[in-house]
Write a protein that holds these residues in place. Structure first.
Motif, PDB file in Angstrom:
ATOM      1  N   SER A 191      20.037 -51.281 -24.059  1.00  0.00           N
ATOM      2  CA  SER A 191      20.489 -51.283 -25.455  1.00  0.00           C
ATOM      3  C   SER A 191      21.735 -52.137 -25.654  1.00  0.00           C
ATOM      4  CB  SER A 191      20.774 -49.850 -25.919  1.00  0.00           C
ATOM      5  OG  SER A 191      19.621 -49.058 -25.810  1.00  0.00           O
ATOM      6  N   ASP A 240      13.352 -47.303 -29.541  1.00  0.00           N
ATOM      7  CA  ASP A 240      14.520 -47.193 -28.665  1.00  0.00           C
ATOM      8  C   ASP A 240      14.651 -45.770 -28.151  1.00  0.00           C
ATOM      9  OD1 ASP A 240      16.219 -45.612 -30.579  1.00  0.00           O
ATOM     10  OD2 ASP A 240      16.065 -47.449 -31.747  1.00  0.00           O
ATOM     11  N   TYR A 245      17.505 -47.802 -23.773  1.00  0.00           N
ATOM     12  CA  TYR A 245      16.806 -49.081 -23.892  1.00  0.00           C
ATOM     13  C   TYR A 245      16.291 -49.340 -25.311  1.00  0.00           C
ATOM     14  CZ  TYR A 245      16.759 -48.998 -18.796  1.00  0.00           C
ATOM     15  OH  TYR A 245      17.124 -48.970 -17.475  1.00  0.00           O
ATOM     16  N   TYR A 246      16.172 -50.631 -25.593  1.00  0.00           N
ATOM     17  CA  TYR A 246      15.519 -51.113 -26.818  1.00  0.00           C
ATOM     18  C   TYR A 246      14.163 -51.687 -26.414  1.00  0.00           C
ATOM     19  CZ  TYR A 246      14.443 -54.432 -30.601  1.00  0.00           C
ATOM     20  OH  TYR A 246      13.820 -55.144 -31.596  1.00  0.00           O
TER      21      TYR A 246
END
Length: 286
Positions: free
Chosen positions: A149, A220, A224-225
């Motif tokens: 992210s 997301d 993390y994205y």
């Protein structure tokens, strides 16, 4: 357990360094069942190269136990089966004959069978058997990216995944190699949508609805994205694209060709044997 492993660690160290010594040196067995013995050289032969001492000890211990169990089972079978039941002459002969025939056929297939399958032959087979190639799952051409992210720039990534040119794919791949935790760039080949789905933080339970309504999906989690960009899709029961089943068709053609080749081989050998009077079929009154 530790003492056992230590014992076999020392034993394996000796085996791996000394088991290949002169055959005149009498080996001391490591296990015995009845009149059968297991020797260090037997174990050294099954050891993978460059295995460390502790792993070697574990493998050796496992092999010894399996060998003992097998030998005990053989011993018990020999004790309880009749001589007729233990007579494997016919079965061994049948197995030997089958193996010889199998190897002979394989050699002839390698030497004589035409293994060239042209694009035209693949297309003809595909067009003549389209009902055989209906998809049993959804497939896509897509980009999937999983990126930490704190490193993600969603707007930049969404722009990058739109570019499906060779140069654009190369730039995106370089970017993902540097920053992404996981990624898949499949714009020139089809992949199973379920593969992408398994990598998402939230399962897409209705792929049909998703694929028909979305070409871009952002997700997301705490770390993390995720970005999924769908460039093309085919749904379950659609006719599979030729490029997706091309290798399967090639294998089917070769398999059919092999069956025909072997059938003709058997017929030719039979005809040759008949012509050369290599066999005789007796009638009831003879």
């Amino acid at each position: 357990m530790f003492k056992t492993l230590l014992k076999y660690s020392l034993f394996i160290a000796v085996v791996l360094t000394g088991a290949a010594c002169s055959e005149s040196v009498q080996e001391k067995p490591v296990a015995q069942v009845g009149s059968h013995y297991l020797y260090p050289s037997d174990i050294s032969r099954i050891m993978p190269a460059n295995t460390n001492t502790e792993d070697s000890a574990i493998l050796a211990n496992d092999y010894i136990n399996k060998w003992i169990k097998q030998e005990l089972m053989i011993q018990k079978a020999n004790e309880n089966l009749s001589e007729d039941q233990k007579d494997l002459t016919h079965e061994l002969e049948e197995y030997r004959n089958s193996l010889i025939i199998y190897r002979y056929k394989n050699e002839l297939v390698k030497q004589r069978m035409d293994t060239v399958v042209t694009t035209e032959q693949i297309e003809d087979f595909y067009n003549a058997n389209k009902q055989t190639f209906l998809l049993d799952r959804s497939i896509v051409k897509a980009v999937f990216i999983k990126i930490p992210s704190e490193l993600a720039n969603p707007e930049q990534l969404k722009e990058m995944v739109k570019d499906d040119s060779e140069e654009g794919q190369s730039e995106l791949r370089d970017y993902c190699m540097q920053y992404a935790k996981n990624f898949e760039i499949a714009l020139d080949s089809w992949i199973d949508f379920a593969v992408l789905n398994r990598n998402l933080p939230e399962n897409i339970s209705d792929p049909v609805s998703f694929l028909t309504r979305n070409n871009l999906k952002e997700m997301d989690d705490s770390n993390y994205y995720y970005l999924v960009s769908i460039h093309d899709y085919m749904l379950t029961n659609d006719l599979a694209p030729l490029e997706f089943v091309e290798n399967n068709i090639k294998n089917l053609i070769l398999n059919q060709r092999k069956i025909k080749f072997l059938r003709e081989l058997e017929n030719n050998i039979y005809t040759e044997g008949e012509r050369q009077k290599k066999f005789k079929i007796y009638q009831e009154n003879e």
